[in-house]
Design a protein around this motif. Structure first.
Motif, PDB file in Angstrom:
ATOM      1  N   ALA A 124       0.827  -1.206   0.000  1.00 55.88           N
ATOM      2  CA  ALA A 124       0.000   0.000   0.000  1.00 55.88           C
ATOM      3  C   ALA A 124       0.863   1.259   0.000  1.00 55.88           C
ATOM      4  N   VAL A 125       2.055   1.196   0.603  1.00 54.33           N
ATOM      5  CA  VAL A 125       2.974   2.342   0.576  1.00 54.33           C
ATOM      6  C   VAL A 125       3.337   2.673  -0.866  1.00 54.33           C
ATOM      7  N   ALA A 126       3.681   1.634  -1.652  1.00 53.76           N
ATOM      8  CA  ALA A 126       4.023   1.842  -3.063  1.00 53.76           C
ATOM      9  C   ALA A 126       2.819   2.370  -3.837  1.00 53.76           C
ATOM     10  N   ASP A 127       1.625   1.838  -3.540  1.00 56.70           N
ATOM     11  CA  ASP A 127       0.414   2.300  -4.223  1.00 56.70           C
ATOM     12  C   ASP A 127       0.102   3.747  -3.865  1.00 56.70           C
ATOM     13  N   LEU A 128       0.346   4.129  -2.621  1.00 57.13           N
ATOM     14  CA  LEU A 128       0.082   5.502  -2.188  1.00 57.13           C
ATOM     15  C   LEU A 128       0.994   6.478  -2.928  1.00 57.13           C
ATOM     16  N   ILE A 129       2.272   6.114  -3.062  1.00 56.28           N
ATOM     17  CA  ILE A 129       3.216   6.963  -3.774  1.00 56.28           C
ATOM     18  C   ILE A 129       2.811   7.102  -5.244  1.00 56.28           C
ATOM     19  N   ALA A 130       2.307   6.007  -5.822  1.00 56.50           N
ATOM     20  CA  ALA A 130       1.955   5.996  -7.247  1.00 56.50           C
ATOM     21  C   ALA A 130       0.530   6.479  -7.513  1.00 56.50           C
ATOM     22  N   SER A 131      -0.256   6.753  -6.466  1.00 49.15           N
ATOM     23  CA  SER A 131      -1.663   7.127  -6.676  1.00 49.15           C
ATOM     24  C   SER A 131      -1.766   8.395  -7.511  1.00 49.15           C
ATOM     25  N   SER A 132      -2.657   8.349  -8.501  1.00 53.04           N
ATOM     26  CA  SER A 132      -2.780   9.472  -9.428  1.00 53.04           C
ATOM     27  C   SER A 132      -4.168  10.095  -9.413  1.00 53.04           C
ATOM     28  N   ASN A 133      -5.062   9.566  -8.593  1.00 54.73           N
ATOM     29  CA  ASN A 133      -6.400  10.134  -8.504  1.00 54.73           C
ATOM     30  C   ASN A 133      -6.977   9.846  -7.128  1.00 54.73           C
ATOM     31  N   LYS A 134      -8.156  10.390  -6.877  1.00 53.84           N
ATOM     32  CA  LYS A 134      -8.782  10.268  -5.559  1.00 53.84           C
ATOM     33  C   LYS A 134      -9.057   8.813  -5.203  1.00 53.84           C
ATOM     34  N   ALA A 135      -9.545   8.038  -6.181  1.00 54.21           N
ATOM     35  CA  ALA A 135      -9.924   6.649  -5.903  1.00 54.21           C
ATOM     36  C   ALA A 135      -8.727   5.802  -5.496  1.00 54.21           C
ATOM     37  N   THR A 136      -7.621   5.876  -6.258  1.00 57.08           N
ATOM     38  CA  THR A 136      -6.449   5.064  -5.932  1.00 57.08           C
ATOM     39  C   THR A 136      -5.808   5.520  -4.626  1.00 57.08           C
ATOM     40  N   HIS A 137      -5.871   6.822  -4.338  1.00 57.98           N
ATOM     41  CA  HIS A 137      -5.364   7.329  -3.062  1.00 57.98           C
ATOM     42  C   HIS A 137      -6.193   6.772  -1.905  1.00 57.98           C
ATOM     43  N   GLN A 138      -7.503   6.758  -2.095  1.00 53.62           N
ATOM     44  CA  GLN A 138      -8.413   6.278  -1.044  1.00 53.62           C
ATOM     45  C   GLN A 138      -8.184   4.787  -0.763  1.00 53.62           C
ATOM     46  N   ILE A 139      -8.007   3.997  -1.829  1.00 51.67           N
ATOM     47  CA  ILE A 139      -7.781   2.561  -1.671  1.00 51.67           C
ATOM     48  C   ILE A 139      -6.470   2.304  -0.943  1.00 51.67           C
ATOM     49  N   ALA A 140      -5.410   3.029  -1.357  1.00 50.44           N
ATOM     50  CA  ALA A 140      -4.095   2.839  -0.739  1.00 50.44           C
ATOM     51  C   ALA A 140      -4.121   3.226   0.738  1.00 50.44           C
ATOM     52  N   MET A 141      -4.785   4.337   1.070  1.00 53.92           N
ATOM     53  CA  MET A 141      -4.854   4.771   2.463  1.00 53.92           C
ATOM     54  C   MET A 141      -5.618   3.767   3.314  1.00 53.92           C
ATOM     55  N   SER A 142      -6.693   3.207   2.772  1.00 48.88           N
ATOM     56  CA  SER A 142      -7.472   2.208   3.503  1.00 48.88           C
ATOM     57  C   SER A 142      -6.610   0.992   3.832  1.00 48.88           C
ATOM     58  N   GLN A 143      -5.839   0.539   2.844  1.00 51.66           N
ATOM     59  CA  GLN A 143      -5.000  -0.638   3.057  1.00 51.66           C
ATOM     60  C   GLN A 143      -3.835  -0.317   3.989  1.00 51.66           C
ATOM     61  N   LEU A 144      -3.278   0.894   3.866  1.00 53.16           N
ATOM     62  CA  LEU A 144      -2.169   1.288   4.729  1.00 53.16           C
ATOM     63  C   LEU A 144      -2.608   1.391   6.184  1.00 53.16           C
ATOM     64  N   ARG A 145      -3.847   1.784   6.409  1.00 51.82           N
ATOM     65  CA  ARG A 145      -4.365   1.879   7.782  1.00 51.82           C
ATOM     66  C   ARG A 145      -4.663   0.506   8.385  1.00 51.82           C
ATOM     67  N   GLY A 146      -4.568  -0.539   7.559  1.00 52.99           N
ATOM     68  CA  GLY A 146      -4.727  -1.886   8.088  1.00 52.99           C
ATOM     69  C   GLY A 146      -6.113  -2.469   7.969  1.00 52.99           C
ATOM     70  N   HIS A 147      -7.004  -1.845   7.146  1.00 46.12           N
ATOM     71  CA  HIS A 147      -8.357  -2.379   7.022  1.00 46.12           C
ATOM     72  C   HIS A 147      -8.357  -3.765   6.367  1.00 46.12           C
ATOM     73  N   PHE A 148      -7.527  -3.950   5.341  1.00 46.29           N
ATOM     74  CA  PHE A 148      -7.429  -5.249   4.682  1.00 46.29           C
ATOM     75  C   PHE A 148      -6.848  -6.280   5.652  1.00 46.29           C
ATOM     76  N   SER A 149      -5.806  -5.890   6.377  1.00 46.34           N
ATOM     77  CA  SER A 149      -5.182  -6.797   7.343  1.00 46.34           C
ATOM     78  C   SER A 149      -6.178  -7.224   8.420  1.00 46.34           C
ATOM     79  N   SER A 150      -6.990  -6.266   8.880  1.00 45.11           N
ATOM     80  CA  SER A 150      -7.989  -6.578   9.913  1.00 45.11           C
ATOM     81  C   SER A 150      -9.036  -7.553   9.391  1.00 45.11           C
ATOM     82  N   GLU A 151      -9.456  -7.354   8.141  1.00 47.60           N
ATOM     83  CA  GLU A 151     -10.436  -8.263   7.542  1.00 47.60           C
ATOM     84  C   GLU A 151      -9.864  -9.673   7.430  1.00 47.60           C
TER      85      GLU A 151
END
Length: 456
Positions: free
Chosen positions: A133-160
């Motif tokens: 998610a760190v790599a995705d956050l750096i590469a994010s080019s729009n609101k949607a990809t930024h939102q997805i990367a931030m969600s994963q970086l905060r651990g939502h995927f890991s928690s699931e």
């Protein structure tokens, strides 16, 4: 145990940041900085000079390289989990290279790509899904990809995944407990119908996560939209209108576009990748024929097709469109609405949007239709969208193994065989986060982190 250093910002700007991490961080810094930082408090910032020689700490002007701010972080409360520091200096290439040279002379080595994030993973600060998610956050080019990367970086995927693993462990433990006491026929630890219900719930969630990969890839790479139609209907004019720049050559001469032209725009925070194609017609020009073949290839790859027609359009052309775009979202637009009386020939087979690529008439409606056709779910901060092929592969394997678990429960298969399949599912999910129970080969880790920039 090496202490590493690297430039964390692009060279040439007003400011530059150099990162240092490792057990000798503060000791090495104290050799080149005008203050002794070996006893510096954590989370503090220190003003001073980086000097060319240890003796120049006396602030001799000719030996001072730059005035800097040094931020100090103590283990384990740092990005990497180690003692680390950041030197904020001016962005001159000479200054940055000189500071790095001094740090290396006193014991640092240059960091490998992604080594800071790799150390964060190895030191338990983040898991593998968060590292990606760190790599995705750096590469994010729009609101949607930024939102997805931030969600994963905060651990939502890991928690699931953690919740799913807890349910799987419960299933496994109940089945194995039955095996331990299999000689006591009067003991029953779990009702098979209840186990089946739990397994079905887990399978549904794993399938949902795996299926989100298609959306994740579309958001990450841009939703491909092919603009197709006969020659000279205004495809290139439409591309230029959507991009708000003259990207494609526009001419009254038929067959001007002989190859595909691609570019992207953002609509409502989602990237769309438009592909202007060669006009479809019968031709003896070899190069134009190649372009037309690429048009059909672009239609195959596209998620959405904009089919442009004008007043010569007929039922046969629309039927050809429906055949070519089967299984895809198709938007039929009649161009040159500023010149023609479209009421006389609107085809009754498919809905039609009349536009003028030249004047901009109804382009806003076309953009709205594009966003609707993309069928992107409305994202919230807690939504989990899989964007990594590695994660998707693990989820597919988990789904396959879960299907055998379900089959085994439905057919009253022996508990030891079902438990083995459950262990495989647990292993598949653990690969996503890189849990301590799963041994990650160095080759896998190197492949994952080598795509990071050096400063991360």
């Amino acid at each position: 145990m090496d202490t590493i250093c690297a430039l964390a910002t692009a060279p040439g700007g007003a400011l530059g940041i150099i990162r240092i991490s490792g057990p000798q961080t503060l000791e090495i810094l104290s050799h080149v900085f005008s203050k002794d930082l070996t006893h510096a408090l954590p989370n503090t910032i220190h003003y001073g000079h980086i000097a060319d020689k240890p003796s120049s700490i006396s602030h001799h002007p000719s030996d001072i390289i730059d005035e800097v701010l040094v931020s100090v972080f103590r283990a384990p409360h740092s990005y990497t989990g180690e003692d680390s520091a950041e030197i904020s200096c001016h962005g001159s290439r000479y200054i940055l290279n000189k500071v790095l040279e001094l740090l290396i002379q006193h014991g640092c080595r240059m960091a490998n790509p992604g080594e800071y994030t790799q150390r964060a993973f190895l030191n338990g600060k983040i898991d593998l899904s968060q590292a990606e998610a760190v790599a995705d956050l750096i590469a994010s080019s729009n609101k949607a990809t930024h939102q997805i990367a931030m969600s994963q970086l905060r651990g939502h995927f890991s928690s699931e995944l953690s919740r799913l693993r807890e349910k799987l462990l419960k299933l496994t433990s109940l089945l194995e407990l039955e095996l331990d006491f299999s000689d006591h026929e009067d003991l029953e630890f779990a009702d098979r119908s209840e186990l089946l219900s739990i397994a079905k719930d887990i399978n549904t969630r794993v399938k949902h996560l795996a299926h989100s990969f298609e959306t994740g890839q579309a958001l990450k790479q841009g939703i491909p939209v092919a603009i197709v139609g006969k020659t000279n209907v205004g495809k290139s004019t439409l591309l230029n209108r959507l991009l708000h720049e003259d990207r494609a050559i526009v001419s009254d001469i038929h067959g001007t576009t002989r190859d595909t032209i691609e570019d992207t725009i953002d609509l409502n925070g989602v990237t769309f990748r438009f592909i202007d194609t060669a006009g479809i017609r019968q031709t003896t020009d070899t190069i134009e024929q190649i372009g037309i073949e690429r048009t059909y290839a672009a239609i195959e790859k596209a998620r959405i097709v904009i089919w442009m027609i004008e007043e010569q359009a007929n039922r046969e052309e629309i039927e050809e469109l429906m055949q070519l775009t089967k299984g895809k979202e198709a938007i039929v637009v009649c161009n040159k609405a500023d010149k023609i009386n479209f009421d006389a020939f609107i085809p009754p087979i498919v809905p039609l949007l009349c536009i003028s690529a030249k004047t901009g008439y109804n382009i806003d409606k076309l953009e709205s239709k594009l966003f609707e056709a993309a069928k992107i779910p409305e994202l919230t901060d807690n939504d989990i969208i899989v964007t990594s092929a590695r994660q998707y592969d693990a989820l597919v394997h988990a789904e396959d193994n879960l299907s055998r678990v379900l089959e085994g429960l439905e057919t009253n298969l022996s508990g030891d065989l079902i438990a083995e399949d459950l262990r495989l599912v647990l292993s598949d999910l653990a690969e996503i986060t890189g849990d301590k129970g799963i041994i990650q080969s160095q080759e896998v880790l190197n492949n994952l982190f080598q795509h990071f920039c050096v400063g991360k």
